[in-house]
Design a protein around this motif. Structure first.
Motif, PDB file in Angstrom:
ATOM      1  N   LEU A 103      -2.521  -6.606 -10.918  1.00  0.00           N
ATOM      2  CA  LEU A 103      -2.632  -5.146 -10.917  1.00  0.00           C
ATOM      3  C   LEU A 103      -3.973  -4.773 -10.293  1.00  0.00           C
ATOM      4  O   LEU A 103      -4.877  -5.602 -10.239  1.00  0.00           O
ATOM      5  N   PHE A 104      -4.101  -3.523  -9.836  1.00  0.00           N
ATOM      6  CA  PHE A 104      -5.337  -3.142  -9.152  1.00  0.00           C
ATOM      7  C   PHE A 104      -5.988  -1.903  -9.772  1.00  0.00           C
ATOM      8  O   PHE A 104      -5.300  -0.969 -10.183  1.00  0.00           O
ATOM      9  N   VAL A 105      -7.315  -1.958  -9.805  1.00  0.00           N
ATOM     10  CA  VAL A 105      -8.131  -0.892 -10.386  1.00  0.00           C
ATOM     11  C   VAL A 105      -7.807   0.455  -9.739  1.00  0.00           C
ATOM     12  O   VAL A 105      -7.782   1.487 -10.397  1.00  0.00           O
ATOM     13  N   GLU A 106      -7.543   0.420  -8.410  1.00  0.00           N
ATOM     14  CA  GLU A 106      -7.373   1.668  -7.665  1.00  0.00           C
ATOM     15  C   GLU A 106      -5.962   2.227  -7.764  1.00  0.00           C
ATOM     16  O   GLU A 106      -5.635   3.224  -7.121  1.00  0.00           O
ATOM     17  N   SER A 107      -5.090   1.581  -8.555  1.00  0.00           N
ATOM     18  CA  SER A 107      -3.708   2.048  -8.622  1.00  0.00           C
ATOM     19  C   SER A 107      -3.592   3.344  -9.404  1.00  0.00           C
ATOM     20  O   SER A 107      -4.437   3.671 -10.253  1.00  0.00           O
ATOM     21  N   TYR A 108      -2.516   4.049  -9.146  1.00  0.00           N
ATOM     22  CA  TYR A 108      -2.158   5.298  -9.827  1.00  0.00           C
ATOM     23  C   TYR A 108      -2.212   5.076 -11.356  1.00  0.00           C
ATOM     24  O   TYR A 108      -1.735   4.035 -11.848  1.00  0.00           O
ATOM     25  N   GLY A 109      -2.781   6.042 -12.088  1.00  0.00           N
ATOM     26  CA  GLY A 109      -2.995   5.889 -13.534  1.00  0.00           C
ATOM     27  C   GLY A 109      -1.763   5.411 -14.297  1.00  0.00           C
ATOM     28  O   GLY A 109      -1.834   4.422 -15.047  1.00  0.00           O
ATOM     29  N   THR A 127      -3.723  -9.398 -14.711  1.00  0.00           N
ATOM     30  CA  THR A 127      -5.122  -9.445 -14.272  1.00  0.00           C
ATOM     31  C   THR A 127      -5.322  -8.214 -13.406  1.00  0.00           C
ATOM     32  O   THR A 127      -4.473  -7.918 -12.561  1.00  0.00           O
ATOM     33  N   MET A 128      -6.434  -7.500 -13.637  1.00  0.00           N
ATOM     34  CA  MET A 128      -6.701  -6.314 -12.812  1.00  0.00           C
ATOM     35  C   MET A 128      -7.920  -6.556 -11.928  1.00  0.00           C
ATOM     36  O   MET A 128      -9.006  -6.848 -12.418  1.00  0.00           O
ATOM     37  N   LEU A 129      -7.719  -6.457 -10.626  1.00  0.00           N
ATOM     38  CA  LEU A 129      -8.794  -6.663  -9.651  1.00  0.00           C
ATOM     39  C   LEU A 129      -8.957  -5.403  -8.814  1.00  0.00           C
ATOM     40  O   LEU A 129      -8.078  -4.536  -8.823  1.00  0.00           O
ATOM     41  N   SER A 130     -10.028  -5.373  -8.022  1.00  0.00           N
ATOM     42  CA  SER A 130     -10.121  -4.306  -7.012  1.00  0.00           C
ATOM     43  C   SER A 130      -9.253  -4.723  -5.834  1.00  0.00           C
ATOM     44  O   SER A 130      -9.190  -5.912  -5.481  1.00  0.00           O
ATOM     45  N   ILE A 131      -8.618  -3.759  -5.199  1.00  0.00           N
ATOM     46  CA  ILE A 131      -7.762  -4.054  -4.037  1.00  0.00           C
ATOM     47  C   ILE A 131      -8.598  -4.618  -2.884  1.00  0.00           C
ATOM     48  O   ILE A 131      -8.082  -5.259  -1.972  1.00  0.00           O
ATOM     49  N   GLU A 132      -9.929  -4.423  -2.957  1.00  0.00           N
ATOM     50  CA  GLU A 132     -10.800  -4.949  -1.895  1.00  0.00           C
ATOM     51  C   GLU A 132     -11.237  -6.390  -2.160  1.00  0.00           C
ATOM     52  O   GLU A 132     -11.849  -7.023  -1.310  1.00  0.00           O
ATOM     53  N   ASP A 133     -10.926  -6.916  -3.340  1.00  0.00           N
ATOM     54  CA  ASP A 133     -11.400  -8.246  -3.741  1.00  0.00           C
ATOM     55  C   ASP A 133     -10.441  -9.337  -3.207  1.00  0.00           C
ATOM     56  O   ASP A 133      -9.647  -9.910  -3.951  1.00  0.00           O
ATOM     57  N   LEU A 134     -10.556  -9.621  -1.909  1.00  0.00           N
ATOM     58  CA  LEU A 134      -9.611 -10.546  -1.284  1.00  0.00           C
ATOM     59  C   LEU A 134      -9.734 -11.962  -1.842  1.00  0.00           C
ATOM     60  O   LEU A 134      -8.729 -12.650  -2.054  1.00  0.00           O
ATOM     61  N   THR A 135     -10.963 -12.396  -2.112  1.00  0.00           N
ATOM     62  CA  THR A 135     -11.108 -13.754  -2.645  1.00  0.00           C
ATOM     63  C   THR A 135     -10.564 -13.832  -4.071  1.00  0.00           C
ATOM     64  O   THR A 135      -9.961 -14.827  -4.466  1.00  0.00           O
ATOM     65  N   GLY A 136     -10.764 -12.753  -4.830  1.00  0.00           N
ATOM     66  CA  GLY A 136     -10.210 -12.701  -6.195  1.00  0.00           C
ATOM     67  C   GLY A 136      -8.675 -12.790  -6.152  1.00  0.00           C
ATOM     68  O   GLY A 136      -8.061 -13.488  -6.961  1.00  0.00           O
ATOM     69  N   ILE A 137      -8.065 -12.081  -5.206  1.00  0.00           N
ATOM     70  CA  ILE A 137      -6.597 -12.102  -5.074  1.00  0.00           C
ATOM     71  C   ILE A 137      -6.127 -13.534  -4.791  1.00  0.00           C
ATOM     72  O   ILE A 137      -5.204 -14.046  -5.422  1.00  0.00           O
ATOM     73  N   ILE A 150       1.583  -5.523  -7.929  1.00  0.00           N
ATOM     74  CA  ILE A 150       1.955  -4.126  -7.642  1.00  0.00           C
ATOM     75  C   ILE A 150       0.722  -3.398  -7.119  1.00  0.00           C
ATOM     76  O   ILE A 150      -0.344  -3.464  -7.735  1.00  0.00           O
ATOM     77  N   PHE A 151       0.880  -2.740  -5.969  1.00  0.00           N
ATOM     78  CA  PHE A 151      -0.287  -2.126  -5.333  1.00  0.00           C
ATOM     79  C   PHE A 151       0.116  -0.910  -4.518  1.00  0.00           C
ATOM     80  O   PHE A 151       1.298  -0.620  -4.359  1.00  0.00           O
ATOM     81  N   GLU A 152      -0.907  -0.192  -4.010  1.00  0.00           N
ATOM     82  CA  GLU A 152      -0.708   0.998  -3.184  1.00  0.00           C
ATOM     83  C   GLU A 152      -1.574   0.903  -1.934  1.00  0.00           C
ATOM     84  O   GLU A 152      -2.590   0.232  -1.953  1.00  0.00           O
ATOM     85  N   SER A 153      -1.203   1.623  -0.914  1.00  0.00           N
ATOM     86  CA  SER A 153      -2.043   1.751   0.281  1.00  0.00           C
ATOM     87  C   SER A 153      -1.561   2.938   1.093  1.00  0.00           C
ATOM     88  O   SER A 153      -0.382   2.967   1.448  1.00  0.00           O
ATOM     89  N   PRO A 154      -2.409   3.907   1.388  1.00  0.00           N
ATOM     90  CA  PRO A 154      -3.747   4.136   0.866  1.00  0.00           C
ATOM     91  C   PRO A 154      -3.701   4.430  -0.631  1.00  0.00           C
ATOM     92  O   PRO A 154      -2.698   4.931  -1.130  1.00  0.00           O
ATOM     93  N   THR A 155      -4.807   4.131  -1.309  1.00  0.00           N
ATOM     94  CA  THR A 155      -4.819   4.336  -2.754  1.00  0.00           C
ATOM     95  C   THR A 155      -5.130   5.796  -3.099  1.00  0.00           C
ATOM     96  O   THR A 155      -5.691   6.527  -2.295  1.00  0.00           O
ATOM     97  N   ASN A 156      -4.753   6.140  -4.307  1.00  0.00           N
ATOM     98  CA  ASN A 156      -4.919   7.496  -4.817  1.00  0.00           C
ATOM     99  C   ASN A 156      -6.085   7.510  -5.812  1.00  0.00           C
ATOM    100  O   ASN A 156      -6.016   6.776  -6.793  1.00  0.00           O
ATOM    101  N   PRO A 157      -7.140   8.267  -5.671  1.00  0.00           N
ATOM    102  CA  PRO A 157      -7.347   9.309  -4.668  1.00  0.00           C
ATOM    103  C   PRO A 157      -8.272   8.923  -3.513  1.00  0.00           C
ATOM    104  O   PRO A 157      -8.427   9.724  -2.602  1.00  0.00           O
TER     105      PRO A 157
END
Ligand SMILES: Cc1ncc(COP(=O)(O)O)c(C=O)c1O
Length: 390
Positions: A103-109, A127-137, A150-157
């Motif tokens: 899961l990603f920090v920047e995802s919709y609430g 596990t929740m990571l930032s969508i920018e954390d490529l090495t973490g992914i 599960i992710f989004e692009s572009p992220t909200n907001p």
């Protein structure tokens, strides 16, 4: 036939086969009847085409399902009564106790809520990571069997761009499904990537007019067939009248999306020059940190422009309240422009590190750009900023 009987069996009107309406009629019927029990049972065994009960299938929905799956480049689709229902239904259908979700920090609430709280009740970990954390992914996908990301692009907001090629490559290698909430990018974007499941809130660009809610889950036939077994009994079906309105909205989808993107770019460029605006985040701007990635992945950049105004809550709130053409309201992607001040963008449940990754600060304001004249929008933004700092 007495009148009380007649009103329950109104006269039928046959339209000749060679005399079709240009707009498909709304099949506003819950039930469909076959001539006899054996045909009904053949239908139920999957041995013939047809319709029986609109919670499971309805011709007005079938038309919209075919349109949306073709636009997204997949072969099947399930429709739900809202965008958020696509997230809940697909997560429940795809996960079982003991599974792990990325899961990603920047995802919709609500997406975060569904994974962190609803799935957790049924023994699904995440596990929740930032969508920018490529090495973490890469690390998580390598170290831990993961059912789906599960992710989004572009992220909200804040319009961060997910590196879809990177994510799908590592997910595929790890046997992990990818679920992309593609609401912000639209049906014409991201179809060429190896995404397993696309989710869309039809409440946004598809219906386009802010007057109807809906959601779509789009994937290949086998996956949809497997998901349908669980999603049918959840009962979050779209109503035929809503499907008709969304179908009608889709006729102008490309015109609206293109024009909203053009307006958004123009507004973003304008705001980037304003001395009271510290930062403008719009993937179409060269100054966006992931502009090149956005250009590689998308044909256009959406209608969400997120800015950080000078000052904090007070100035940002006054700015939002001073705007006349932008209403303070939830949702995005409609024909009219909307604004969300930082007070309404902040969501709970973040650690300090995650809050920093979310990039929603005290001066962050989300603008959803509509179809108004671009000069009128700029004039309104100018007077709003003036009032915010006077
Ligand atoms: C990215 C995203 N996904 C899903 C949804 C939920 O859609 P709905 O409001 O149709 O339930 C939203 C709503 O704002 C959204 O922004």
């Amino acid at each position: 036939m007495k009148n009380t009987t007649l009103v329950n069996h109104p006269p039928a009107v046959e339209v000749p086969d060679d005399n079709r309406p240009l707009v498909a009629p709304i099949y506003q019927s819950v039930k469909f009847s076959f001539d006899d029990t054996s045909e009904t049972m053949r239908y139920q065994r999957g041995e013939r085409e047809g319709f029986f009960y609109s919670r499971n299938a309805n011709p007005t929905l079938t038309q919209l399902q075919r349109l949306l799956s073709e636009l997204q480049g997949r072969d099947d689709c399930l429709l739900t009564g809202s965008g958020v229902a696509t997230i809940t239904a697909s997560m429940l259908a795809l996960c079982k106790a003991g599974d792990h979700v990325l899961l990603f920090v920047e995802s919709y609430g609500p997406t975060r809520y569904i994974v962190q709280h609803l799935l957790a009740k049924f023994g699904v970990t995440h596990t929740m990571l930032s969508i920018e954390d490529l090495t973490g992914i890469e690390r998580v996908l390598k170290d831990r069997p993961t059912r789906l990301a599960i992710f989004e692009s572009p992220t909200n907001p804040v319009t961060k761009i997910a590196d879809i090629e990177h994510l799908t490559r590592h997910a595929k290698a790890a046997g992990c499904l990818t679920v992309l909430d593609n609401t912000f990018a639209g049906f014409h974007n991201h179809g060429a990537y190896g995404i397993d499941v696309y989710l869309h809130s039809l409440t946004k660009y598809a219906s386009g007019h802010g007057d109807v809610m809906g959601g779509a889950i789009i994937a290949n036939r086998e996956l949809i067939a497997a998901m349908r077994k669980d999603i049918g009994p959840i009962g979050a079906a779209l109503d035929p009248h809503a499907a008709f309105l969304i179908q009608r909205g889709m006729r102008t989808y490309f015109l609206r999306y293109e024009r909203q993107c053009a307006n958004a770019l123009s507004v973003a460029e304008f705001l980037a020059q304003h001395r009271r605006v510290k930062q403008v985040r719009y993937p179409g701007l060269k100054s966006h940190p992931q502009h090149e990635l956005a250009r590689r992945q998308m044909r256009d950049f959406g209608s969400i422009v997120t800015i950080d105004v000078d000052g904090g809550y007070q100035e940002a709130g006054r700015f939002a309240e001073s705007l006349e053409l932008f209403s303070i309201a939830a949702s995005v992607g409609s024909t009219e422009s909307l604004v969300m001040p930082p007070q309404l963008l902040h969501s709970g449940g973040y650690s300090a590190e995650q809050r920093a990754q979310s990039l929603v600060g005290k001066g962050t304001v989300r603008l959803s750009i509509g179809l108004e004249d671009e000069d009128d929008l700029k004039q309104d933004l100018t007077q709003g900023l003036l009032q915010a700092f006077s």
